[in-house]
Design a protein around this motif. Sequence first.
Motif, PDB file in Angstrom:
ATOM      1  N   ALA A   1       0.838  -1.205   0.000  1.00  0.00           N
ATOM      2  CA  ALA A   1       0.000   0.000   0.000  1.00  0.00           C
ATOM      3  C   ALA A   1       0.874   1.257   0.000  1.00  0.00           C
ATOM      4  N   ASP A   2       1.966   1.216   0.782  1.00  0.00           N
ATOM      5  CA  ASP A   2       2.906   2.342   0.798  1.00  0.00           C
ATOM      6  C   ASP A   2       3.525   2.533  -0.580  1.00  0.00           C
ATOM      7  N   LYS A   3       3.992   1.440  -1.126  1.00  0.00           N
ATOM      8  CA  LYS A   3       4.659   1.474  -2.437  1.00  0.00           C
ATOM      9  C   LYS A   3       3.704   1.973  -3.522  1.00  0.00           C
ATOM     10  N   SER A   4       2.444   1.518  -3.481  1.00  0.00           N
ATOM     11  CA  SER A   4       1.460   1.887  -4.498  1.00  0.00           C
ATOM     12  C   SER A   4       1.166   3.382  -4.470  1.00  0.00           C
ATOM     13  N   LEU A   5       0.994   3.945  -3.264  1.00  0.00           N
ATOM     14  CA  LEU A   5       0.672   5.368  -3.185  1.00  0.00           C
ATOM     15  C   LEU A   5       1.860   6.225  -3.627  1.00  0.00           C
ATOM     16  N   LEU A   6       3.072   5.844  -3.236  1.00  0.00           N
ATOM     17  CA  LEU A   6       4.248   6.598  -3.666  1.00  0.00           C
ATOM     18  C   LEU A   6       4.374   6.597  -5.188  1.00  0.00           C
ATOM     19  N   ALA A   7       4.025   5.470  -5.812  1.00  0.00           N
ATOM     20  CA  ALA A   7       4.101   5.375  -7.276  1.00  0.00           C
ATOM     21  C   ALA A   7       3.104   6.310  -7.947  1.00  0.00           C
ATOM     22  N   GLU A   8       1.993   6.606  -7.258  1.00  0.00           N
ATOM     23  CA  GLU A   8       0.970   7.483  -7.828  1.00  0.00           C
ATOM     24  C   GLU A   8       1.470   8.915  -8.007  1.00  0.00           C
ATOM     25  N   PHE A   9       2.495   9.297  -7.249  1.00  0.00           N
ATOM     26  CA  PHE A   9       3.013  10.661  -7.381  1.00  0.00           C
ATOM     27  C   PHE A   9       3.449  10.920  -8.831  1.00  0.00           C
ATOM     28  N   GLU A  10       4.298  10.070  -9.336  1.00  0.00           N
ATOM     29  CA  GLU A  10       4.841  10.247 -10.681  1.00  0.00           C
ATOM     30  C   GLU A  10       3.775   9.995 -11.744  1.00  0.00           C
ATOM     31  N   ILE A  11       2.898   9.025 -11.492  1.00  0.00           N
ATOM     32  CA  ILE A  11       1.826   8.726 -12.453  1.00  0.00           C
ATOM     33  C   ILE A  11       0.910   9.932 -12.616  1.00  0.00           C
ATOM     34  N   THR A  12       0.517  10.521 -11.493  1.00  0.00           N
ATOM     35  CA  THR A  12      -0.371  11.689 -11.548  1.00  0.00           C
ATOM     36  C   THR A  12       0.314  12.869 -12.215  1.00  0.00           C
ATOM     37  N   LYS A  13       1.582  13.074 -11.903  1.00  0.00           N
ATOM     38  CA  LYS A  13       2.327  14.157 -12.554  1.00  0.00           C
ATOM     39  C   LYS A  13       2.252  14.012 -14.073  1.00  0.00           C
ATOM     40  N   GLY A  14       2.449  12.807 -14.572  1.00  0.00           N
ATOM     41  CA  GLY A  14       2.410  12.576 -16.013  1.00  0.00           C
ATOM     42  C   GLY A  14       1.050  12.872 -16.611  1.00  0.00           C
ATOM     43  N   LYS A  15      -0.002  12.458 -15.921  1.00  0.00           N
ATOM     44  CA  LYS A  15      -1.356  12.694 -16.422  1.00  0.00           C
ATOM     45  C   LYS A  15      -1.692  14.184 -16.434  1.00  0.00           C
ATOM     46  N   VAL A  16      -1.328  14.878 -15.363  1.00  0.00           N
ATOM     47  CA  VAL A  16      -1.599  16.316 -15.288  1.00  0.00           C
ATOM     48  C   VAL A  16      -0.826  17.044 -16.375  1.00  0.00           C
ATOM     49  N   GLU A  17       0.424  16.680 -16.540  1.00  0.00           N
ATOM     50  CA  GLU A  17       1.276  17.313 -17.547  1.00  0.00           C
ATOM     51  C   GLU A  17       0.702  17.128 -18.951  1.00  0.00           C
ATOM     52  N   GLU A  18       0.298  15.918 -19.268  1.00  0.00           N
ATOM     53  CA  GLU A  18      -0.255  15.639 -20.594  1.00  0.00           C
ATOM     54  C   GLU A  18      -1.529  16.448 -20.835  1.00  0.00           C
ATOM     55  N   SER A  19      -2.380  16.517 -19.826  1.00  0.00           N
ATOM     56  CA  SER A  19      -3.630  17.267 -19.979  1.00  0.00           C
ATOM     57  C   SER A  19      -3.372  18.760 -20.149  1.00  0.00           C
ATOM     58  N   LEU A  20      -2.452  19.306 -19.380  1.00  0.00           N
ATOM     59  CA  LEU A  20      -2.161  20.735 -19.483  1.00  0.00           C
ATOM     60  C   LEU A  20      -1.536  21.090 -20.821  1.00  0.00           C
ATOM     61  N   GLU A  21      -0.661  20.249 -21.322  1.00  0.00           N
ATOM     62  CA  GLU A  21      -0.036  20.512 -22.618  1.00  0.00           C
ATOM     63  C   GLU A  21      -1.069  20.498 -23.746  1.00  0.00           C
ATOM     64  N   ASN A  22      -2.153  19.761 -23.526  1.00  0.00           N
ATOM     65  CA  ASN A  22      -3.200  19.645 -24.553  1.00  0.00           C
ATOM     66  C   ASN A  22      -4.439  20.468 -24.217  1.00  0.00           C
ATOM     67  N   PHE A  23      -4.280  21.419 -23.309  1.00  0.00           N
ATOM     68  CA  PHE A  23      -5.330  22.389 -22.984  1.00  0.00           C
ATOM     69  C   PHE A  23      -6.578  21.735 -22.396  1.00  0.00           C
ATOM     70  N   LYS A  24      -6.407  20.615 -21.705  1.00  0.00           N
ATOM     71  CA  LYS A  24      -7.524  19.942 -21.035  1.00  0.00           C
ATOM     72  C   LYS A  24      -7.414  20.229 -19.542  1.00  0.00           C
ATOM     73  N   PHE A  25      -7.765  21.439 -19.180  1.00  0.00           N
ATOM     74  CA  PHE A  25      -7.538  21.909 -17.818  1.00  0.00           C
ATOM     75  C   PHE A  25      -8.471  21.244 -16.815  1.00  0.00           C
ATOM     76  N   ARG A  26      -9.675  20.977 -17.233  1.00  0.00           N
ATOM     77  CA  ARG A  26     -10.624  20.304 -16.348  1.00  0.00           C
ATOM     78  C   ARG A  26     -10.135  18.906 -15.987  1.00  0.00           C
ATOM     79  N   ASP A  27      -9.627  18.171 -16.983  1.00  0.00           N
ATOM     80  CA  ASP A  27      -9.091  16.833 -16.730  1.00  0.00           C
ATOM     81  C   ASP A  27      -7.875  16.895 -15.817  1.00  0.00           C
ATOM     82  N   ALA A  28      -7.021  17.883 -16.038  1.00  0.00           N
ATOM     83  CA  ALA A  28      -5.813  18.018 -15.221  1.00  0.00           C
ATOM     84  C   ALA A  28      -6.170  18.260 -13.759  1.00  0.00           C
ATOM     85  N   LEU A  29      -7.105  19.155 -13.522  1.00  0.00           N
ATOM     86  CA  LEU A  29      -7.522  19.446 -12.151  1.00  0.00           C
ATOM     87  C   LEU A  29      -8.151  18.217 -11.503  1.00  0.00           C
ATOM     88  N   SER A  30      -8.920  17.478 -12.269  1.00  0.00           N
ATOM     89  CA  SER A  30      -9.544  16.265 -11.747  1.00  0.00           C
ATOM     90  C   SER A  30      -8.506  15.256 -11.273  1.00  0.00           C
TER      91      SER A  30
END
Length: 698
Positions: free
Chosen positions: A418-447
């Motif tokens: 559980a510890d390992k899984s949550l720590l891994a989410e840090f980088e995963i979420t960063k990637g998703k937010v970054e991709e959404s922001l670069e493509n002007f999908k601000f609502r998805d990024a905030l979500s």
Amino acid sequence: MSNFKRYLVTAALPYANGPVHIGHLAGCYLPADIYVRYQRAQKRDIKFIGGSDEHGVPITIRAMKEGVSPQQIVDKYHALIKESFDQMGISFDIYSRTSNKTHHETAAAFFKKLYDDGLFEEKETEQYYDEKTNTFLADRYITGTCPVCGNPNAYGDQCEKCGSSLSPEQLINPRSTLSDAVPVKRKTKHWYFPLQNYEDWLKGWILEGHTEWKNNVYGQCKSWLDSGLQSRAMTRDSSWGVKVPLPDTEGKVLYVWFDAPIGYISATKELTEEWADYWCKEDTKLVHFIGKDNIVFHCIIFPAMLKAHGGFVLPDNVPANEFLNIEGDKVSTSRNWAVWVHEYIKDFPGCEDMLRYVLCANAPETKDNDFTWKDFQQRVKGELSDIFGNFENRAFVLMHKLCGGKVPPLHADVFDDADKSLLAEFEITKGKVEESLENFKFRDALSEVIDLARKGNKYMQEKEPWKVANTLAEKPDNQKLIDNCIHICLQLTANLAILIHPFLPTTAKKMLHKMKVVEKMLEWENAGKTKLLSVGYSLRAPELLFRKIEDAEIEAQIAKLKSGLIKPVEATNTKPDNTNDAGKEPAPVKAGIVYDDFAKIDLRVGTIVAAEKVPKADKLLKLQVDLGFETRTIVSGIAEHFKPEDITGKQVVVVANLAPRKMRGIESNGMILMAEDKAGKLHFVNPIDAIDNGSSVS
């Protein structure tokens, strides 16, 4: 990794003829700011350009209504708009204005270059002219009946009721908004930009070269190009604006939609001596943030102008948003159906990030969306406070309660999946937010950011460190389990501060203060890291990030919105009042008249915007009635039937061409139509459905 060396971001120039409302924020200014803050966090070379559009018909119309000069109008509203943006955290590198010297010089030089290159068509045409004011009438100075829907107050360029694009020639019974005179045609000379000469190039550049643009933008461009482009006049007859830089052109200015986008260039000139690097070098990424009503100007007309001039970069993207409605109805400044930004800031001090959150979470990115005050309250509580704010607060509370107020260590011997899984989410979420922001999908990024906080809440709830603390007397080693949970939650909190910063900058800085770290941590390269807070570092006491929005506040805002609306009066009684049968007899019908007699009466719909009792006159009320084209003072003998506060905002029918008459020293310019029932009680004669002020009654 971006291939661009520098970024230039513009947000549509708002007309300086009134304040900005939340629809403006949601449409382009908030998404532009989120994008810019993200790019700054990426350490990219970026300039964010804004300013007030201070020319054009809306400015002069507002000046006429207020009885002041156009310069006074733009000075007043430029200051108000700029302050509103500053308070909402819209982080322009410069917020300029098109009435300044640099802009006039830049726009005039741009026009002269196209003129010298022989790119304009010089045409003499007949245009509408107001003989009373000796003025050529721009399209917006002409009103008349829409040939499509019958709206009697359509403008010469558009019917705001049905949305049809019009020309003054199409209007039925056109009249001047300056004097209400019937306009006549007179010859005048103007310079036209032949858009059709750039049609093939635009088709290749947009339809083949920018298929990645948002569907609403690409589709609107395709529709225009498929219909065929035509020459458009780039000058107007007016005394307000950038003067045409040619001999013998007194009384002629550049068309506002020619000079306004050049305002982006002139503002950049004011900002930096290296302005040409941002406008003229091919490794610049130019992005225009606009609302959907500006698509044609930013995607077709302005790029064609830049292409014709030569030497300028073209927009890489134009991420236009749709419209934001208010409480199920379209925003209308003329009906005062809007939530004004400066009023929100006054009513909800310190809550700017709450509005930023809701406007982004509910952004009209792909279709028109609706803002309601109840939804605002629910989103702030259910998403922002209960998920994001709750997680951050619990992490701080438990750190102080269970870990001595310091960042605890991470113990490898009790580190689990559980510890390992949550720590891994840090980088995963960063990637998703970054991709959404670069493509002007601000609502998805905030979500995605909120979802990471939601995962943190779930993790904490499953670990239950407060329950583990009850076992320490028997099992002191269980402190390691507590340490691991709190350590990971605090590292997650640090990540949330970085990820939320483009959206909620004030909130992110509050979090930094509580973590006792500098703003450098907000750099994007730190997102996803799992060791942002040092072990043993003491953090400040917990403090809630967001306050509760009370029911009474929401009810007050709804009441304020509805009370300010210019709307029709509801019928006092929709059924016959049979209790008054014994009252006085109906008045006899007056002597007959012919139609021509009736046709002389000009009946107009108006709205009572203010009412007060006339001193020393028991029966008289002094009314201010908005007729759409002007506000009239009318003295009416209805004080025994109505209180002033009860009739403000009510729509009425007015005899608009009644000769002025002085009553108690007050000049009355019109008469309100009333009906009297058998009991002698007066009732307003009013439209059943909402209708524009100034509409004719026949």
